[in-house]
Design an enzyme around this catalytic site. Structure first.
Site, short mmCIF file in Angstrom:
data_model
loop_
_atom_site.label_atom_id
_atom_site.label_comp_id
_atom_site.label_asym_id
_atom_site.label_seq_id
_atom_site.Cartn_x
_atom_site.Cartn_y
_atom_site.Cartn_z
N LYS A 133 15.14 3.35 -8.46
CA LYS A 133 16.59 3.17 -8.59
C LYS A 133 16.95 2.73 -10.01
O LYS A 133 17.92 3.21 -10.59
CB LYS A 133 17.08 2.15 -7.56
CG LYS A 133 17.05 2.69 -6.14
CD LYS A 133 17.23 1.61 -5.08
CE LYS A 133 17.04 2.22 -3.69
NZ LYS A 133 17.11 1.23 -2.60
N GLN B 74 17.45 -5.14 -1.68
CA GLN B 74 16.45 -4.24 -1.09
C GLN B 74 15.94 -4.80 0.24
O GLN B 74 15.50 -5.94 0.31
CB GLN B 74 15.29 -4.05 -2.09
CG GLN B 74 14.24 -3.06 -1.63
CD GLN B 74 14.77 -1.62 -1.55
OE1 GLN B 74 15.54 -1.17 -2.40
NE2 GLN B 74 14.37 -0.90 -0.52
N ASP C 7 25.45 -0.01 -1.10
CA ASP C 7 24.58 0.53 -0.03
C ASP C 7 25.39 0.89 1.21
O ASP C 7 24.86 1.53 2.13
CB ASP C 7 23.52 -0.52 0.36
CG ASP C 7 22.15 -0.18 -0.19
OD1 ASP C 7 21.95 0.98 -0.60
OD2 ASP C 7 21.29 -1.07 -0.23
#
Ligand code: NDP
Length: 288
Positions: free
Chosen positions: A53, A97, A120
């Site tokens: 990412k 994460q 997200d």
């Protein structure tokens, strides 16, 4: 013989679009979009996703910082870090994460992220916006699937889309997206308790497999000419590979490919789209 949907190429096109948009944004004197990534612990898979990412962000001109913490960090400390990032006007997007260590409640941490920075799209407010059709961040994997369909000129309006899998990160948000006005699919979501799964799958114009079981979707489950989207990423033993395994999807590709109209490969199908959508979301966070 199915037409292959090339997720690597489509994701690369999207990354180029984001790069040009970031350039236009910074050329007008504004600072570059900024993504804060929070990584707890040293799980190799999570570390590798986060590195991917960060690298993809840098390639399109998005600045990112990966904040790494030991897995001994407390939930309260992590919540404090999220609160600081929420308050920082120089941070556009926040990504924590997952999974987090067992002593930390994932949901509590996700719910602490400001919905305005929730790139997200896991916050309940983001999920709610999605489900009632309001503008907001796109859930990465499902939105990646929709863009694969759109950019491959697959007709979604009136199409019967059968999704196998009802997880919060793939199946359910994808069902919401496919139902949206403008996409207009008729959606069926299947799961482990579904009766006559093969019969329902065979009705699909668009069949999405998000199960997590290698080669689950067989030729008997696919209507001739259907579009087959394989979300699964499964390791199967392979002694011919140096690492001792290879990655396969949830679809028995060799058996289904001769029947399907379009199909995504694994790897190189849905996978590359997830990061591409994250970049689109970060740009959106910086420009909205
Ligand atoms: P989950 O384990 O959260 O969900 C799996 C779903 O499959 C559940 O709804 C489950 O049903 C259903 N299922 C399991 N067994 C069966 C069965 N025998 N018959 C019917 N349905 C079944 O997985 P995720 O959604 O997180 O991920 C699915 C796959 O996609 C994984 O391989 C994952 O690695 C991959 N993935 C890939 C991404 C990418 O970027 N390409 C991103 C995210 C995931 P029930 O709810 O009843 O248990």
């Amino acid at each position: 013989m199915a037409t292959l949907i090339d997720g690597r190429q489509i994701a690369s096109d999207i990354r180029e679009e984001v790069k040009q948009a970031v350039l236009a944004h910074t050329s007008s004197g504004k600072r570059a979009p900024y993504l804060a990534v929070v990584l707890v612990g040293d799980d190799p898979a999570s570390s590798s996703y986060v590195r991917g990412k960060a690298k993809a962000s840098a390639e399109v001109g998005i600045e990112s910082d990966t904040m790494t913490f030991p897995d001994t960090i407390s939930e309260a400390e992590l919540l404090e870090i999220v609160a600081r990032l929420n308050d920082d006007d120089n941070v556009d997007g926040i990504l924590v994460q997952l999974p987090l260590p067992a002593h930390i409640d994932d949901t509590r941490v996700i719910n602490a992220i400001s919905p305005d920075k929730d790139v997200d799209c896991f916050h309940p407010a983001s999920v709610g916006r999605l489900s009632i059709g309001l503008d907001g961040f796109a859930p990465a994997t499902p939105a990646g699937i929709v863009q694969l369909l759109e950019r491959s000129d697959i007709e979604t309006s009136g199409a019967h889309c059968v999704i196998i899998g009802r997880s919060n990160i793939v199946g359910k948000p994808l069902a919401n997206l496919m139902l949206r006005k403008g996409i207009d699919a008729t959606v069926t979501v299947c799961h482990s308790r579904t009766r006559d799964l093969a019969g329902i799958a065979r009705q699909a114009d668009i069949l999405v497999a998000a199960i997590g079981r290698a080669h689950f979707v067989t030729a008997e489950m696919v209507k001739p000419g259907a579009t087959v989207i394989d979300v699964g990423i499964n390791r199967v033993d392979d002694s011919t590979r140096d690492r001792g395994y290879r990655l396969v999807g949830d679809v028995d590709f060799d058996a289904v490919e001769p029947i399907a109209g379009h199909i995504t490969p694994v790897p190189g199908g849905v996978g590359p789209m997830t990061i591409a959508v994250l970049l689109q979301n970060t740009l959106k966070a910086a420009t909205m």
